[in-house]
Write a protein that holds these residues in place. Structure first.
Motif, mmCIF file in Angstrom:
data_model
loop_
_atom_site.group_PDB
_atom_site.id
_atom_site.type_symbol
_atom_site.label_atom_id
_atom_site.label_comp_id
_atom_site.label_asym_id
_atom_site.label_seq_id
_atom_site.Cartn_x
_atom_site.Cartn_y
_atom_site.Cartn_z
ATOM 1 N N ASN A 152 3.094 8.116 7.229
ATOM 2 C CA ASN A 152 4.474 7.871 7.646
ATOM 3 C C ASN A 152 4.554 6.502 8.331
ATOM 4 O OD1 ASN A 152 7.163 8.152 8.221
ATOM 5 N ND2 ASN A 152 6.826 9.351 10.095
ATOM 6 N N PRO A 153 5.197 5.557 7.708
ATOM 7 C CA PRO A 153 5.895 5.636 6.423
ATOM 8 C C PRO A 153 4.913 5.696 5.247
ATOM 9 C CG PRO A 153 5.880 3.388 7.195
ATOM 10 C CD PRO A 153 5.275 4.206 8.300
ATOM 11 N N GLN A 154 5.400 6.097 4.094
ATOM 12 C CA GLN A 154 4.509 6.226 2.930
ATOM 13 C C GLN A 154 4.081 4.859 2.383
ATOM 14 O OE1 GLN A 154 6.794 8.660 0.218
ATOM 15 N NE2 GLN A 154 5.952 10.582 1.071
ATOM 16 N N PHE A 161 0.847 -1.191 0.000
ATOM 17 C CA PHE A 161 0.000 0.000 0.000
ATOM 18 C C PHE A 161 0.888 1.250 0.000
ATOM 19 C CE2 PHE A 161 -2.875 -3.203 1.550
ATOM 20 C CZ PHE A 161 -4.117 -2.822 1.046
ATOM 21 N N TYR A 162 0.434 2.285 -0.732
ATOM 22 C CA TYR A 162 1.206 3.528 -0.797
ATOM 23 C C TYR A 162 0.297 4.725 -0.544
ATOM 24 C CZ TYR A 162 3.851 7.454 -2.668
ATOM 25 O OH TYR A 162 4.476 8.665 -2.813
ATOM 26 N N ASP A 163 0.730 5.603 0.349
ATOM 27 C CA ASP A 163 0.018 6.848 0.632
ATOM 28 C C ASP A 163 1.069 7.908 0.972
ATOM 29 O OD1 ASP A 163 -1.449 8.983 1.572
ATOM 30 O OD2 ASP A 163 -2.881 7.748 2.696
ATOM 31 N N PRO A 164 1.230 8.930 0.099
ATOM 32 C CA PRO A 164 2.276 9.940 0.332
ATOM 33 C C PRO A 164 2.066 10.764 1.594
ATOM 34 C CG PRO A 164 0.799 10.630 -1.432
ATOM 35 C CD PRO A 164 0.447 9.209 -1.106
ATOM 36 N N PRO A 193 -4.445 -0.432 6.448
ATOM 37 C CA PRO A 193 -3.277 -1.329 6.482
ATOM 38 C C PRO A 193 -2.175 -0.843 7.415
ATOM 39 C CG PRO A 193 -3.398 -0.125 4.398
ATOM 40 C CD PRO A 193 -4.685 0.119 5.103
ATOM 41 N N TRP A 194 -2.147 0.455 7.756
ATOM 42 C CA TRP A 194 -1.144 0.965 8.675
ATOM 43 C C TRP A 194 -1.501 0.672 10.142
ATOM 44 C CZ3 TRP A 194 -1.661 3.068 3.933
ATOM 45 C CH2 TRP A 194 -0.508 3.419 3.244
#
Length: 358
Positions: free
Chosen positions: A21-23, A15-18, A55-56
């Motif tokens: 933190n973390p991205q 998973f990616y999210d700018p 997911p974080w």
């Protein structure tokens, strides 16, 4: 929204999210099977969109839904034949609708299973069939960490008297073959096209090897070892019930049939049994012709093509063959499956006791 990644032997959802933190957050899918991982990835994405899964923050095992688990399970059954997969889809689909497809796997309880199996109108055979499919599913879920224990653990079924499955006596076997050959001769004499020239050999071979219909239809010449006088039932064409390969000895009539049918060229992917066009036999068509032959022979309706497999097992036990040998030849999943033939040979029990105690 997420990408499938592999680290070592296991797959992860990336998973990616700018703005986080973390991205990047890699969520372990806990599987080495890419097809299973893909289903799990789609399930996670849907939950992230519709169910607030983060997911974080959230654990994958805590949020796996019943519907998502069923999807992963079906993907893990890719080695099974199409009929088995359809059966799992039917049973698990019914159970999922009964409990609620969006419920968490960890919230599925014994009471849900008991209520499902108590559905009015279902016969004992149906209930036992559904119970067997659910047991496989829940055991898989436990092995994947989706459940701490199977909710089937405390579910009790009514005791069932197990009769030996229907099988052919030697006289019935001869009667059936005679009927098939008479039908062929009659059609030949009247110049009518005949479709069962090959059926007698298929019936004989099934009785003398115990192959399942799907295994027999998929048998290739490359599976035949004439020097060692055995055939190999592989899962190359998804024909075995449990996905395991086994060797079956060919003796007597089975070996004769193979030698009689042996072509000059056994290369490529040529099937052993066909209806004349070199194409693989269709199992449903074979069953249809068999039922017609059974009626013409005056045999009871309880006899089906699968009864030929029971015939092989029954004749072996009656001859005094050890149950563990029968288990290996037929490819049973456990000795308990083979035990249903045990009482056919009381004389072998006496012989065993005599051998041990004199």
């Amino acid at each position: 929204m997420a990408h499938l990644r592999k680290k070592g032997n296991y797959y992860y959802a990336d998973f990616y999210d700018p703005d986080r933190n973390p991205q990047r957050k890699w969520v372990p899918l806990k599987t080495k099977d890419k097809s299973v991982a893909r289903v799990a990835l789609v399930d996670l994405e849907k939950r992230a969109i519709f169910d607030g899964y983060d997911p974080w923050r959230d654990s994958i095992t805590r949020t796996t839904t019943l519907n998502g688990a069923v999807g992963q399970f079906l993907s893990s059954r890719s080695h099974c034949e199409a009929k088995s997969i359809r059966n799992y889809q039917d049973v698990l689909g019914r159970f999922s609708r009964s409990v609620g497809p969006s419920v968490s796997m960890k919230s599925v309880a014994q009471s849900d299973v008991e209520r499902f199996l108590a559905t009015p109108g279902w016969s004992n055979a149906t209930i036992r069939n559904y119970h067997r499919h659910l047991r496989t599913f829940f055991n898989w879920a436990v092995s994947r960490g989706l459940l701490q224990g199977s909710p089937l653990g405390g579910v009790k079924l009514k005791k069932e008297h197990k009769d030996v499955p229907a099988y052919l006596t030697r006289n019935e076997y001869s009667q059936l073959l005679e009927s098939i050959r008479n039908t062929y001769q009659a059609s030949s004499a009247s110049n009518r096209s005949n479709t069962i020239l090959w059926l007698d050999e298929v019936v004989e071979f099934a009785c003398h090897t115990g192959l399942r219909l799907s295994e027999l239809c998929a048998l290739r010449w490359e599976d035949i070892n004439l020097d060692a006088q055995h055939l190999v039932v592989s899962n190359r064409h998804r024909t075995t019930k449990n996905g395991l390969e086994r060797r079956v000895p060919m003796v007597g009539r089975a070996l004769e049939i193979i030698k009689e049918k042996l072509p000059s060229d056994t290369g490529g992917d040529k099937v052993v049994f066909h209806s004349g066009g070199q194409n693989q036999l269709n199992g449903e068509y074979v069953s249809k012709l068999f039922r017609r032959a059974r009626r013409d022979a005056g045999l009871p309706d309880s006899i089906s093509f699968h009864s030929l497999r029971h015939t092989c097992a029954s004749w072996m036990v009656i001859a005094g063959v050890d149950l563990y040998v029968v288990k290996e030849v037929l490819g049973h999943s456990s000795i308990e499956v083979t035990q249903k033939y045990a009482h056919l040979s009381p004389s072998s029990l006496t012989a065993g006791m005599t051998l041990a105690f004199g």
